[in-house]
Scaffold this active site. Sequence first.
Site, PDB file in Angstrom:
ATOM      1  N   CYS A 281       0.599  -4.965   2.340  1.00  0.00           N
ATOM      2  CA  CYS A 281       0.586  -3.731   3.145  1.00  0.00           C
ATOM      3  C   CYS A 281      -0.263  -2.652   2.491  1.00  0.00           C
ATOM      4  O   CYS A 281      -0.820  -1.803   3.183  1.00  0.00           O
ATOM      5  CB  CYS A 281       2.002  -3.240   3.423  1.00  0.00           C
ATOM      6  SG  CYS A 281       3.048  -3.107   1.976  1.00  0.00           S
TER       7      CYS A 281
ATOM      8  N   HIS B 165       6.686   0.199   0.459  1.00  0.00           N
ATOM      9  CA  HIS B 165       5.986  -0.289   1.647  1.00  0.00           C
ATOM     10  C   HIS B 165       4.917   0.723   2.034  1.00  0.00           C
ATOM     11  O   HIS B 165       5.124   1.923   1.906  1.00  0.00           O
ATOM     12  CB  HIS B 165       6.985  -0.491   2.791  1.00  0.00           C
ATOM     13  CG  HIS B 165       6.345  -0.993   4.048  1.00  0.00           C
ATOM     14  ND1 HIS B 165       5.599  -2.159   4.083  1.00  0.00           N
ATOM     15  CD2 HIS B 165       6.327  -0.501   5.317  1.00  0.00           C
ATOM     16  CE1 HIS B 165       5.149  -2.343   5.322  1.00  0.00           C
ATOM     17  NE2 HIS B 165       5.578  -1.358   6.089  1.00  0.00           N
TER      18      HIS B 165
END
Length: 372
Positions: A41, A318
């Site tokens: 990510c 994230h």
Amino acid sequence: MIVVAGVKLHIPATHILIYTSFFPLKRGRGLTGLKNLGNTCYMNSIIQCLSNTPQLTEYCITDKYKNYISRSNKTKGHIVEEVAALIKVLWNGNYKCVASKDLRYVMGQYQQIFRGIEQQDSHEFLTILMDWLHSDLQTLHVPEKPRDNITPSEKAWLEFTKAKESLILHLFYGQIKSTVKCVDCNKESATYECFSNLSLELPSNANVCYLSQCMDMYFSGERIHGWNCPNCKTKRDAVKKLDISKLPPVLVIHMKRFYADTDAVGNSYKKKQNYVRFPLENLDMTPYIAKSESRSVTPKTYQLYGVSNHYGSMESGHYTAFCKSGNYGRWFKFDDQVVSPLDTSNVVSSAAYILFYTWLPPIQITENNNAN
Ligand SMILES: [Zn+2]
């Protein structure tokens, strides 16, 4: 041969009405998600911010970049080929999401940390990617005859670029002037450094702060000790001050959220969770321009178009991207394979990590731009 795996977009009939109102063009060009290939990510977040830089995207999908590929450098043009292939797929409007396997594979060939499945720092990825893209695209630009009145800033710029230019250099690279001034005799000495992004410290004593405060901290002078003053010919106290000597069209600002935890054993990093208020429109850089350069004519106010966000801690985090699509004139959230509309009021958050500002006018990426 470059192949990017992809999944065709199938819209359920009941959703067509909603989708067509969000995506006025066929399938949402530039609104293709990127699969997470195991903690990738950080990479996806940066690629989406770059993909929403219209001047870079147009350069890739019209194949203009092919005229400028350099094969004599470390990465031999491979990085720009993969980035361009990926951006083309993100903008062909055919896929809901694709995987960036080939880019990750090629990046991993040149830098070990991008090979594995561990989470990496999106700022480190961006800085290395910019450096590689620049060297993959650099061509010798024979300067006009050296002028007698070339400024120290221009001289330092030439020394940095070695007269090799690229679209990346023109879009993203700026220059900082660092002035050290002796407090005894006022003797000044200036050096220049080029940057592809500004790295700003965050205040440690405030949970909420303004981007302008971080800028002030970065550009305000600091007292240094034991500077070898060439005039006094001895060690003196001095004041070191940073100013911008060249503003790039695209200004990337990194907020230093991660810092070494000195209390912990071994290499441990902590994260600052400050909520930084930053402007979406009209970021004014005028106060930070070196006085010697203030007459240069480039615009000095910027509009925000991309944010790389980091959620969570150093160990388990994230990344997402918030980007303003030039084509649709509105914000979207790019969360790996999922791309969804984002309300403008949600763009500023405590997750913001890297900001992408531009003073270039928006350009529409149309179907005619696509080379294939
Ligand atoms: Zn001195």
